[in-house]
Scaffold this active site. Structure first.
Site, PDB file in Angstrom:
ATOM      1  N   ASP A 190       0.777  -1.241   0.000  1.00  0.00           N
ATOM      2  CA  ASP A 190       0.000   0.000   0.000  1.00  0.00           C
ATOM      3  C   ASP A 190       0.809   1.293   0.000  1.00  0.00           C
ATOM      4  O   ASP A 190       0.241   2.371  -0.132  1.00  0.00           O
ATOM      5  CB  ASP A 190      -0.907   0.038   1.238  1.00  0.00           C
ATOM      6  CG  ASP A 190      -1.920  -1.093   1.221  1.00  0.00           C
ATOM      7  OD1 ASP A 190      -2.212  -1.596   0.123  1.00  0.00           O
ATOM      8  OD2 ASP A 190      -2.404  -1.468   2.307  1.00  0.00           O
ATOM      9  N   ASP A 214       0.325   5.528   2.113  1.00  0.00           N
ATOM     10  CA  ASP A 214      -0.588   4.866   3.045  1.00  0.00           C
ATOM     11  C   ASP A 214      -0.258   5.272   4.482  1.00  0.00           C
ATOM     12  O   ASP A 214      -0.698   6.311   4.938  1.00  0.00           O
ATOM     13  CB  ASP A 214      -0.544   3.345   2.847  1.00  0.00           C
ATOM     14  CG  ASP A 214      -1.657   2.666   3.620  1.00  0.00           C
ATOM     15  OD1 ASP A 214      -2.801   3.144   3.562  1.00  0.00           O
ATOM     16  OD2 ASP A 214      -1.388   1.668   4.317  1.00  0.00           O
ATOM     17  N   ASP A 218       3.288   0.177  10.071  1.00  0.00           N
ATOM     18  CA  ASP A 218       2.223  -0.813  10.285  1.00  0.00           C
ATOM     19  C   ASP A 218       2.801  -2.058  10.927  1.00  0.00           C
ATOM     20  O   ASP A 218       3.777  -2.619  10.432  1.00  0.00           O
ATOM     21  CB  ASP A 218       1.591  -1.220   8.944  1.00  0.00           C
ATOM     22  CG  ASP A 218       0.569  -0.211   8.460  1.00  0.00           C
ATOM     23  OD1 ASP A 218       0.559   0.922   8.973  1.00  0.00           O
ATOM     24  OD2 ASP A 218      -0.215  -0.564   7.566  1.00  0.00           O
ATOM     25  N   ARG A 270      -4.374   7.963  13.984  1.00  0.00           N
ATOM     26  CA  ARG A 270      -3.625   6.720  14.217  1.00  0.00           C
ATOM     27  C   ARG A 270      -2.246   6.944  14.823  1.00  0.00           C
ATOM     28  O   ARG A 270      -1.232   6.655  14.210  1.00  0.00           O
ATOM     29  CB  ARG A 270      -3.454   5.923  12.920  1.00  0.00           C
ATOM     30  CG  ARG A 270      -4.743   5.602  12.221  1.00  0.00           C
ATOM     31  CD  ARG A 270      -4.536   4.652  11.076  1.00  0.00           C
ATOM     32  NE  ARG A 270      -5.826   4.300  10.471  1.00  0.00           N
ATOM     33  CZ  ARG A 270      -5.972   3.493   9.434  1.00  0.00           C
ATOM     34  NH1 ARG A 270      -4.907   2.954   8.876  1.00  0.00           N
ATOM     35  NH2 ARG A 270      -7.160   3.212   8.962  1.00  0.00           N
TER      36      ARG A 270
END
Ligand code: NAG
Length: 391
Positions: A190, A214, A218, A270
Site C-alpha cells: 500500500d 498509506d 504498520d 492513528r
C-alpha cells in the site's frame, strides 16, 4: 609521648574525613550532573550518546533498547558481519554487492549495515529485511524515498536506526528477493514507510518518517515484541497501525511499546490505531491531530502514560473508538500521568483496570514525569552527529 600520639591520630583521622568528604562531594556532584543531563536525554540515548567514540563502538547501541523488544543481544557478538553500503542503486532480483538490498536481503546471519556517505536510495521494490539485520544510518544522511520502502516479513531481531523514509508509494504484485535471499512473489503493497508482517523482536529507533501514500508504520499479522522509540512522525494522514485487520485474531498476543516519539506537525490520525493487542504508549509528544491521536477497535488494550497531548484548535479529544459488532464494544484505553494542553481531553474506559505491561528486567524502563517529555523528545528523529563530537 602518649599525648603526641593522640594528636597525631586525630590529625590523620581528620585528614581522612576531609578526603572522604571531598570524595563524596565530587561523586555526588557528578551524579547530580548526570541526573540533570539524564533529564534531557532519555534512557535509550543516555546508554550510548555520551560516548564520543560511538563510531568505533556502534554495536553498543544493541544493548540500549527498552520495552517489549528487550535488548538486541542477538544482533551482535560472534559471527557479526560489518557491511558498508557504497552504492545507492537497487536491483530487486539480483542485488549487487555494495547495495543496501545485497546487505539486507541476500546476506544471511548477523549483519550490521552502515553507509559510506550521504545517500538517496530509490528502491525499485519493497526491501525485505532478513533476520539479525541492523540498519544503522548514524553519521550520514540516508533517505529511502520516492518509491518502494521497507518491509519486515516473517523475520526477527531487526534494528532500524537513523534513516529518513518518505514519499513511499504503493507497489503492484511482483517478484522480489525475500528475507532468506530467495526470489519470492510479493502481493500488492500500500505504500507504507515501514511495514511489519508476522515479524517479531523489532526495534525502530530515531528515524524520521513522513509523507507516504498509506501509513508510516504498520505492525501486522501476528507481529509482536516491538519497540518504536525516538522517531519523528510528521506530515501524514494515517500514522501508525498496530493490528491490521479485524479478523486477524492472532494479533491478540501483539505487544508494542511506543516511547519518546514526536508526532507532528500535520498528523491526522492513528498515533496509534490499535486492534486486538496491547500497547504501552509512554512519554511521547503529540503536537496536535485532526481526527484523533489514539484509537482502535476489536477489544484493544492501551496504557497511555505520561504523554504530552497538545490539542489542535478544532478537535480536543485524544481518543476514538470504532464499534465492531462482532465482539461488542470493549476498548480498554487508560490514561495515567498524561498532560493535556490547549484543552485536550482523554475519555478513559470506565471500570476495569489498566493492564500492567509486565516487563521483564531487560525490557523494563522508568516512565518519567510528563514535565520532562518536551526535552526527552527534543532530539527525536534522525540525529545530527558531528564528525568528531557526540551524536
Ligand atoms: C500482566 O499480568 C497481569 C496479571 O497476570 C494480567 O492480568 C495482565 O493482563 C498482564 N498484562 C498484559 C499486558 O498482558
Amino acid at each position: 609521648m602518649a599525648g603526641h600520639q593522640v594528636i597525631n591520630f586525630s590529625f590523620w583521622s581528620f585528614l581522612l574525613v576531609v578526603v572522604m568528604v571531598m570524595f563524596f562531594t565530587i561523586n555526588v556532584s557528578s551524579v547530580e550532573q548526570s541526573k540533570i543531563k539524564g533529564m534531557e536525554m532519555n534512557v535509550i540515548d543516555q546508554c550510548w550518546r555520551f560516548n564520543p567514540e560511538w563510531r568505533k563502538h556502534r554495536q553498543q547501541l544493541a544493548m540500549c533498547s527498552v520495552g517489549y523488544v528487550g535488548k538486541m543481544t542477538n544482533n551482535i557478538g560472534k559471527d557479526l558481519v560489518n557491511y558498508k553500503v557504497t552504492d545507492p542503486s537497487d536491483h530487486p532480483l539480483n542485488p549487487q554487492p555494495g547495495t543496501l538490498r545485497y546487505g539486507a536481503s541476500k546476506i544471511q546471519g548477523k549483519i550490521w549495515i552502515t553507509f559510506q556517505r550521504d545517500m538517496n536510495i530509490r528502491l525499485e521494490r519493497p526491501l525485505l529485511i532478513s533476520s539479525f539485520t541492523t540498519i544503522d544510518g548514524r553519521g550520514v544522511n540516508v533517505h529511502i524515498a520516492n518509491n518502494a520502502c521497507l518491509m519486515i516479513y516473517k523475520a526477527t531481531n531487526i534494528i532500524i536506526h537513523g534513516i529518513r523514509v518518505h514519499h513511499c508509494r504503493p507497489q503492484a504484485p511482483e517478484m522480489v528477493m525475500g528475507p532468506n535471499g530467495k526470489i519470492m512473489p510479493l502481493g500488492q503493497v500500500d505504500g507504507d514507510a515501514i511495514r511489519l508482517v508476522s515479524a517479531s523482536k523489532v526495534w525502530i529507533d530515531h528515524n524520521t518518517l513522513y509523507d507516504c501514500q498509506d501509513g508510516l508504520l504498520d505492525v501486522t499479522r501476528g507481529s509482536t515484541d516491538v519497540t518504536i522509540s525516538n522517531n519523528w512522525f510528521r506530515e501524514q494522514n494515517k500514522v501508525m497501525l498496530l493490528g491490521h485487520d479485524d479478523g486477524f485474531v492472532r494479533d491478540k498476543n501483539m505487544k508494542v511499546t511506543v516511547v519518546y516519539n514526536y508526532f507532528g506537525p500535520n498528523c491526522n490520525q492513528r498515533m496509534p490505531r490499535i486492534r486486538h493487542g496491547y500497547a504501552h504508549v509512554a512519554n511521547n509528544m503529540y503536537m496536535g491531530w485532526v481526527q484523533y491521536a489514539i484509537g482502535g477497535s476489536m477489544g484493544p488494550s492501551l496504557k497511555s502514560q505520561s504523554n504530552l497531548f497538545i490539542a489542535p484548535t478544532e478537535n480536543k479529544e485524544v481518543t476514538w473508538r470504532k464499534s465492531s459488532n462482532a465482539i461488542g464494544d470493549t476498548w480498554k484505553f487508560y490514561s495515567i500521568g498524561d498532560a493535556f494542553e490547549n484543552g485536550a481531553s482523554f475519555i478513559d474506559t470506565k471500570g476495569g483496570q489498566v493492564k500492567k505491561p509486565n516487563y521483564s528486567l531487560e525490557q523494563n524502563f522508568e516512565v518519567v514525569d510528563v514535565k520532562f517529555v518536551r526535552s526527552l523528545t527534543s532530539s527525536s528523529g534522525v540525529l545530527k552527529c558531528g564528525k568528531t563530537s557526540i551524536c
